[in-house]
Design an enzyme around this catalytic site. Structure first.
Site, mmCIF file in Angstrom:
data_model
loop_
_atom_site.group_PDB
_atom_site.id
_atom_site.type_symbol
_atom_site.label_atom_id
_atom_site.label_comp_id
_atom_site.label_asym_id
_atom_site.label_seq_id
_atom_site.Cartn_x
_atom_site.Cartn_y
_atom_site.Cartn_z
ATOM 1 N N ARG A 11 0.958 -1.174 0.246
ATOM 2 C CA ARG A 11 -0.064 -0.204 0.019
ATOM 3 C C ARG A 11 0.858 1.246 0.279
ATOM 4 O O ARG A 11 1.918 1.290 0.687
ATOM 5 C CB ARG A 11 -0.828 0.059 1.039
ATOM 6 C CG ARG A 11 -1.922 1.160 1.504
ATOM 7 C CD ARG A 11 -2.466 1.380 2.697
ATOM 8 N NE ARG A 11 -3.472 2.319 2.500
ATOM 9 C CZ ARG A 11 -3.875 2.907 4.015
ATOM 10 N NH1 ARG A 11 -3.678 2.156 5.040
ATOM 11 N NH2 ARG A 11 -4.861 3.793 3.943
ATOM 12 N N HIS A 12 0.342 2.234 -0.846
ATOM 13 C CA HIS A 12 1.292 3.704 -0.824
ATOM 14 C C HIS A 12 1.576 4.236 0.804
ATOM 15 O O HIS A 12 0.951 3.856 1.681
ATOM 16 C CB HIS A 12 0.597 4.670 -1.714
ATOM 17 C CG HIS A 12 -0.886 4.875 -0.904
ATOM 18 N ND1 HIS A 12 -1.005 5.571 0.067
ATOM 19 C CD2 HIS A 12 -2.087 4.133 -1.319
ATOM 20 C CE1 HIS A 12 -2.313 5.723 0.431
ATOM 21 N NE2 HIS A 12 -3.078 4.860 -0.506
ATOM 22 N N GLN A 14 1.781 7.320 3.528
ATOM 23 C CA GLN A 14 0.713 8.194 4.070
ATOM 24 C C GLN A 14 0.379 9.314 3.200
ATOM 25 O O GLN A 14 1.459 10.068 2.605
ATOM 26 C CB GLN A 14 1.022 8.533 5.599
ATOM 27 C CG GLN A 14 -0.231 9.209 6.216
ATOM 28 C CD GLN A 14 0.108 9.765 7.768
ATOM 29 O OE1 GLN A 14 1.037 10.640 7.745
ATOM 30 N NE2 GLN A 14 -0.080 8.990 8.594
ATOM 31 N N TRP A 17 -4.907 13.077 3.629
ATOM 32 C CA TRP A 17 -6.036 12.678 3.627
ATOM 33 C C TRP A 17 -6.165 11.295 4.786
ATOM 34 O O TRP A 17 -7.094 11.179 5.847
ATOM 35 C CB TRP A 17 -6.806 12.380 2.643
ATOM 36 C CG TRP A 17 -7.635 13.642 1.759
ATOM 37 C CD1 TRP A 17 -7.032 14.936 2.187
ATOM 38 C CD2 TRP A 17 -8.459 13.641 1.052
ATOM 39 N NE1 TRP A 17 -7.815 15.814 1.546
ATOM 40 C CE2 TRP A 17 -8.877 15.137 0.518
ATOM 41 C CE3 TRP A 17 -9.251 12.807 0.259
ATOM 42 C CZ2 TRP A 17 -9.753 15.427 -0.126
ATOM 43 C CZ3 TRP A 17 -10.149 13.044 -0.378
ATOM 44 C CH2 TRP A 17 -10.177 14.317 -0.816
ATOM 45 N N GLU A 86 -7.329 2.831 -6.777
ATOM 46 C CA GLU A 86 -8.235 2.494 -5.440
ATOM 47 C C GLU A 86 -9.744 2.457 -5.986
ATOM 48 O O GLU A 86 -10.113 2.961 -6.982
ATOM 49 C CB GLU A 86 -8.048 3.472 -4.417
ATOM 50 C CG GLU A 86 -8.799 3.375 -3.074
ATOM 51 C CD GLU A 86 -8.534 2.130 -2.255
ATOM 52 O OE1 GLU A 86 -8.687 1.213 -3.046
ATOM 53 O OE2 GLU A 86 -7.979 2.233 -1.301
ATOM 54 N N ASP A 88 -13.204 3.526 -6.294
ATOM 55 C CA ASP A 88 -13.883 4.956 -6.431
ATOM 56 C C ASP A 88 -14.998 4.979 -5.415
ATOM 57 O O ASP A 88 -16.060 4.265 -5.643
ATOM 58 C CB ASP A 88 -14.620 4.944 -7.862
ATOM 59 C CG ASP A 88 -14.896 6.445 -8.059
ATOM 60 O OD1 ASP A 88 -15.322 7.075 -7.191
ATOM 61 O OD2 ASP A 88 -14.927 6.426 -9.363
#
Length: 202
Positions: A11-12, A14, A17, A86, A88
């Site tokens: 996962r990317h 932080q 948001w 990701e 929508d």
């Protein structure tokens, strides 16, 4: 015996948001400084394995995370794959927990959002296409938390919890199905390791 393709699902790092607990979805929010540090730290976990190349979602938070990891491992990012974006969330994007978000919620999702089934389907399709194109390869995929969770749940036919920013999840694909070895940076006990036979497409 067919070759096994190994995927590191990351996962990317932080974003602002994420830190504000806002639903991000397909909105293109960049990494913050904490996220860039997490991407750099991910290199340590990944350096214990041999990798051939990286691919990522085209959204900037995933693309930058992939670029930082690639620089640390001296590898190339070869593709940005639209199917890895990701989920929508539609009008729920940008919202935090509260009345406005609850007004959009219904059992299993949010009004105007992409369905979980569609997200899982395109995530699995992207992984299986890479496995067909690069049998036996070792590929780092930088994408998004909900997509990883839903794709793994579909592939393994089991519930999967939330995915941490920049944590290593290691899954292997072969002709008989999928095997999950590491989840959120934790090596699974042999009794927990999931091995699921490939399903006949519906």
């Amino acid at each position: 015996m067919s070759p096994t393709t190994t995927f590191a699902l990351i996962r990317h790092g932080q974003t602002d948001w994420n830190a504000q607990q806002r639903i991000q979805g397909a909105t293109d929010i960049p990494l913050n400084d904490t996220g860039r540090g997490q991407a750099t730290d991910a290199v340590t976990a990944l350096s214990g394995y041999d990798w051939d190349f990286l691919v990522s979602s085209p959204l900037s938070r995933a693309a930058e995370t992939a670029d930082l990891i690639a620089a640390g491992l001296e590898l190339a990012v070869t593709r940005r794959i639209p199917g890895l974006v990701e989920r929508d969330y539609g009008p729920a994007e940008g919202l935090r927990a509260g009345d406005e978000l609850e007004a959009l919620r219904f059992p299993g999702g949010f009004h105007g959002a992409e369905s979980e089934a569609d997200v899982a389907g395109r995530g699995i399709d992207s992984l299986e296409l890479l496995a067909r194109e690069h049998p036996g390869a070792r590929i780092i995929i930088v994408t998004h938390g909900t997509l990883i969770r839903l794709a793994l749940a579909r592939a393994l036919d089991r519930e999967v919890g939330s995915i941490d920013n920049a944590a290593l999840t290691l899954v292997r694909h072969h002709a008989d199905g999928w095997r999950l070895d590491v989840l959120n940076g934790e090596l699974l006990h042999p009794r927990e390791t999931a091995v699921v036979r490939a399903k006949t497409p519906e």
